[in-house]
Scaffold this active site. Structure first.
Site, PDB file in Angstrom:
ATOM      1  N   ARG A   1      -4.992  -1.982   8.960  1.00 46.33           N
ATOM      2  CA  ARG A   1      -6.140  -2.859   8.667  1.00 46.33           C
ATOM      3  C   ARG A   1      -5.761  -3.885   7.610  1.00 46.33           C
ATOM      4  NH1 ARG A   1      -8.111   2.472   7.124  1.00 46.33           N
ATOM      5  NH2 ARG A   1      -7.502   2.856   4.966  1.00 46.33           N
ATOM      6  N   LEU A   2      -6.629  -4.911   7.517  1.00 41.87           N
ATOM      7  CA  LEU A   2      -6.379  -5.989   6.562  1.00 41.87           C
ATOM      8  C   LEU A   2      -6.965  -5.690   5.189  1.00 41.87           C
ATOM      9  CD1 LEU A   2      -6.939  -9.276   8.620  1.00 41.87           C
ATOM     10  CD2 LEU A   2      -4.844  -8.596   7.453  1.00 41.87           C
ATOM     11  N   SER A   3      -7.976  -4.820   5.115  1.00 46.00           N
ATOM     12  CA  SER A   3      -8.610  -4.490   3.831  1.00 46.00           C
ATOM     13  C   SER A   3      -8.978  -5.750   3.024  1.00 46.00           C
ATOM     14  CB  SER A   3      -7.707  -3.557   3.001  1.00 46.00           C
ATOM     15  OG  SER A   3      -7.416  -2.375   3.704  1.00 46.00           O
TER      16      SER A   3
ATOM     17  N   ASN B   1     -10.977  -2.536  -5.153  1.00 48.37           N
ATOM     18  CA  ASN B   1     -10.221  -1.561  -5.960  1.00 48.37           C
ATOM     19  C   ASN B   1     -10.896  -1.264  -7.304  1.00 48.37           C
ATOM     20  OD1 ASN B   1      -6.976  -2.727  -4.750  1.00 48.37           O
ATOM     21  ND2 ASN B   1      -8.185  -0.992  -4.043  1.00 48.37           N
TER      22      ASN B   1
ATOM     23  N   SER C   1      -7.480  -5.424  -5.049  1.00 49.57           N
ATOM     24  CA  SER C   1      -8.561  -6.029  -4.263  1.00 49.57           C
ATOM     25  C   SER C   1      -9.873  -5.971  -5.029  1.00 49.57           C
ATOM     26  CB  SER C   1      -8.708  -5.291  -2.926  1.00 49.57           C
ATOM     27  OG  SER C   1      -9.336  -4.031  -3.131  1.00 49.57           O
TER      28      SER C   1
ATOM     29  N   ARG D   1      -0.226   7.675  -2.734  1.00 50.18           N
ATOM     30  CA  ARG D   1       0.253   8.817  -1.931  1.00 50.18           C
ATOM     31  C   ARG D   1       1.704   9.132  -2.256  1.00 50.18           C
ATOM     32  NH1 ARG D   1      -1.374   6.268   3.526  1.00 50.18           N
ATOM     33  NH2 ARG D   1      -1.740   4.500   2.125  1.00 50.18           N
TER      34      ARG D   1
ATOM     35  N   ASP E   1       0.836  -1.209   0.000  1.00 49.52           N
ATOM     36  CA  ASP E   1       0.000   0.000   0.000  1.00 49.52           C
ATOM     37  C   ASP E   1       0.866   1.253   0.000  1.00 49.52           C
ATOM     38  OD1 ASP E   1      -2.432   1.309  -0.039  1.00 49.52           O
ATOM     39  OD2 ASP E   1      -2.629   1.340   2.144  1.00 49.52           O
ATOM     40  N   GLY E   2       0.258   2.345  -0.446  1.00 46.64           N
ATOM     41  CA  GLY E   2       0.933   3.640  -0.393  1.00 46.64           C
ATOM     42  C   GLY E   2       1.477   4.133  -1.731  1.00 46.64           C
TER      43      GLY E   2
HETATM   44  C1  IPE Z   1      -5.356  -2.661   0.007  1.00 47.64           C
HETATM   45  O1  IPE Z   1      -5.073  -1.330  -0.177  1.00 47.64           O
HETATM   46  C2  IPE Z   1      -5.341  -3.385  -1.310  1.00 47.64           C
HETATM   47  C3  IPE Z   1      -4.035  -3.527  -1.940  1.00 47.64           C
HETATM   48  C4  IPE Z   1      -2.898  -3.160  -1.440  1.00 47.64           C
HETATM   49  C5  IPE Z   1      -4.054  -4.148  -3.235  1.00 47.64           C
HETATM   50  P1  IPE Z   1      -6.225  -0.235  -0.312  1.00 47.64           P
HETATM   51  O2  IPE Z   1      -5.555   1.060  -0.492  1.00 47.64           O
HETATM   52  O3  IPE Z   1      -7.189  -0.648  -1.357  1.00 47.64           O
HETATM   53  O4  IPE Z   1      -6.943  -0.345   1.102  1.00 47.64           O
HETATM   54  P2  IPE Z   1      -7.843   0.724   1.874  1.00 47.64           P
HETATM   55  O5  IPE Z   1      -8.853   1.248   0.891  1.00 47.64           O
HETATM   56  O6  IPE Z   1      -6.940   1.803   2.366  1.00 47.64           O
HETATM   57  O7  IPE Z   1      -8.448  -0.047   3.000  1.00 47.64           O
HETATM   58  C1  IPE Z   2      -1.776   0.192  -3.252  1.00 47.00           C
HETATM   59  O1  IPE Z   2      -1.508   1.546  -3.304  1.00 47.00           O
HETATM   60  C2  IPE Z   2      -1.989  -0.405  -4.612  1.00 47.00           C
HETATM   61  C3  IPE Z   2      -3.397  -0.736  -4.893  1.00 47.00           C
HETATM   62  C4  IPE Z   2      -4.360  -0.691  -4.020  1.00 47.00           C
HETATM   63  C5  IPE Z   2      -3.710  -1.127  -6.251  1.00 47.00           C
HETATM   64  P1  IPE Z   2      -2.665   2.626  -3.251  1.00 47.00           P
HETATM   65  O2  IPE Z   2      -3.061   2.964  -4.646  1.00 47.00           O
HETATM   66  O3  IPE Z   2      -3.786   2.174  -2.391  1.00 47.00           O
HETATM   67  O4  IPE Z   2      -1.927   3.844  -2.613  1.00 47.00           O
HETATM   68  P2  IPE Z   2      -2.512   4.856  -1.547  1.00 47.00           P
HETATM   69  O5  IPE Z   2      -2.953   4.054  -0.361  1.00 47.00           O
HETATM   70  O6  IPE Z   2      -3.648   5.563  -2.194  1.00 47.00           O
HETATM   71  O7  IPE Z   2      -1.362   5.745  -1.253  1.00 47.00           O
HETATM   72 MG    MG Z   3      -4.145   2.415  -0.408  1.00 46.36          MG
END
Ligand code: IPE
Ligand code: IPE
Ligand code: MG
Length: 240
Positions: free
Chosen positions: A190-192, A68, A65, A24, A20-21
């Site tokens: 969180r586990l998401s 997503n 996910s 951002r 994640d991240g």
């Molecule tokens: C979890 O990240 C899914 C993946 C890393 C693929 P998200 O960015 O989708 O999770 P939330 O929305 O912050 O819970």
């Molecule tokens: C995780 O990064 C990758 C996916 C969920 C596909 P994010 O796209 O969720 O990045 P942030 O959390 O918005 O920074």
């Molecule tokens: Mg994210």
């Protein structure tokens, strides 16, 4: 090839990563979010190599996910395009170092072209034994359990025959040990919807470092933290 676990008895057998991240990280650099995904994907192989050096035999990565799909259409198609761009080269490179690739999730919403590339990656690497990389893509823990229950019903399994072992065999992960350690980058706690069944006794570690910057130092730190944990699985330590 490292098959001997004796030198590193504490090494987790299975590490799962919530990558994640990316978004951002990109926005902080005034880049489009999809650039964060591109850089994020480019980091995966080096993380696997570092995990291998630590004797980890199973790595699962959460890449997309079921929720997503709710992102803006241009971001979803950007993520699909990034994966399509790199999947063949990455498959070849991972095959060369003996990684078996598995897909966890559904493929029915994916483009036929991407679906085919995923099938090819799994077929090509089927017999590799150095490490197993499971890629959770269009994956959701709840939908995984729903499709397992459907499978049981389809196979006319009598209610009394359903136990934890049997249900687990209908999940996306038969033969894969439960994760010992789940690492989430990007700072959320969180586990998401990730590995809901399999994470029952996983150790959890989060770092504020976004996935595109996740590297050797963060891995060392996560493993150090893991080594300090006392895993009781609901029991008590001898002598306590
Ligand atoms: C979890 O990240 C899914 C993946 C890393 C693929 P998200 O960015 O989708 O999770 P939330 O929305 O912050 O819970
Ligand atoms: C995780 O990064 C990758 C996916 C969920 C596909 P994010 O796209 O969720 O990045 P942030 O959390 O918005 O920074
Ligand atoms: Mg994210």
């Amino acid at each position: 090839m490292q098959q001997d676990r004796r030198n590193k008895p504490e090494a987790p057998l299975h590490v799962a990563l919530i990558m994640d991240g990316n978004g951002r990280w990109a926005r902080e650099r005034s880049l489009p979010r999809v650039e964060g995904h591109r850089v994020g994907v480019s980091r995966i192989r080096s993380v696997l190599e570092l995990m291998d050096a630590h004797n980890v035999k199973h790595v699962t990565i959460y890449a997309f996910s079921t929720e997503n799909w709710n992102r803006p259409q241009h971001e979803v198609s950007g993520i699909m395009a990034v994966l399509r761009e790199v999947i063949d080269d990455e498959t070849r490179a991972l095959h060369k170092i003996g990684v078996r690739i598995l897909h966890l999730g559904s493929t029915h919403r994916l483009d036929p072209d991407l679906k085919e590339a995923i099938n090819h990656a799994q077929d090509l690497t089927r017999d590799n034994t150095r490490m197993t990389l499971s890629v959770a893509f269009d994956y959701g823990g709840r939908s995984e359990i729903v499709q397992a229950v459907r499978g049981l019903i389809r196979d006319n399994v009598p209610a009394e025959a359903v136990d934890e072992d049997l249900l687990a065999r209908y999940l996306y992960t038969p033969g894969i040990p439960d994760p010992d350690l789940i690492i989430r980058t990007g700072g959320e706690l969180r586990l998401s919807n990730f590995l809901l069944w399999q994470s029952a006794y996983s150790e959890f570690y989060t770092t504020p470092v976004p996935w595109p910057e996740f590297g050797p130092q963060e891995i060392e730190e996560a493993l150090r933290s893991y080594h300090k944990r006392k895993r009781r699985f609901g029991a008590v330590d001898p002598g306590d």
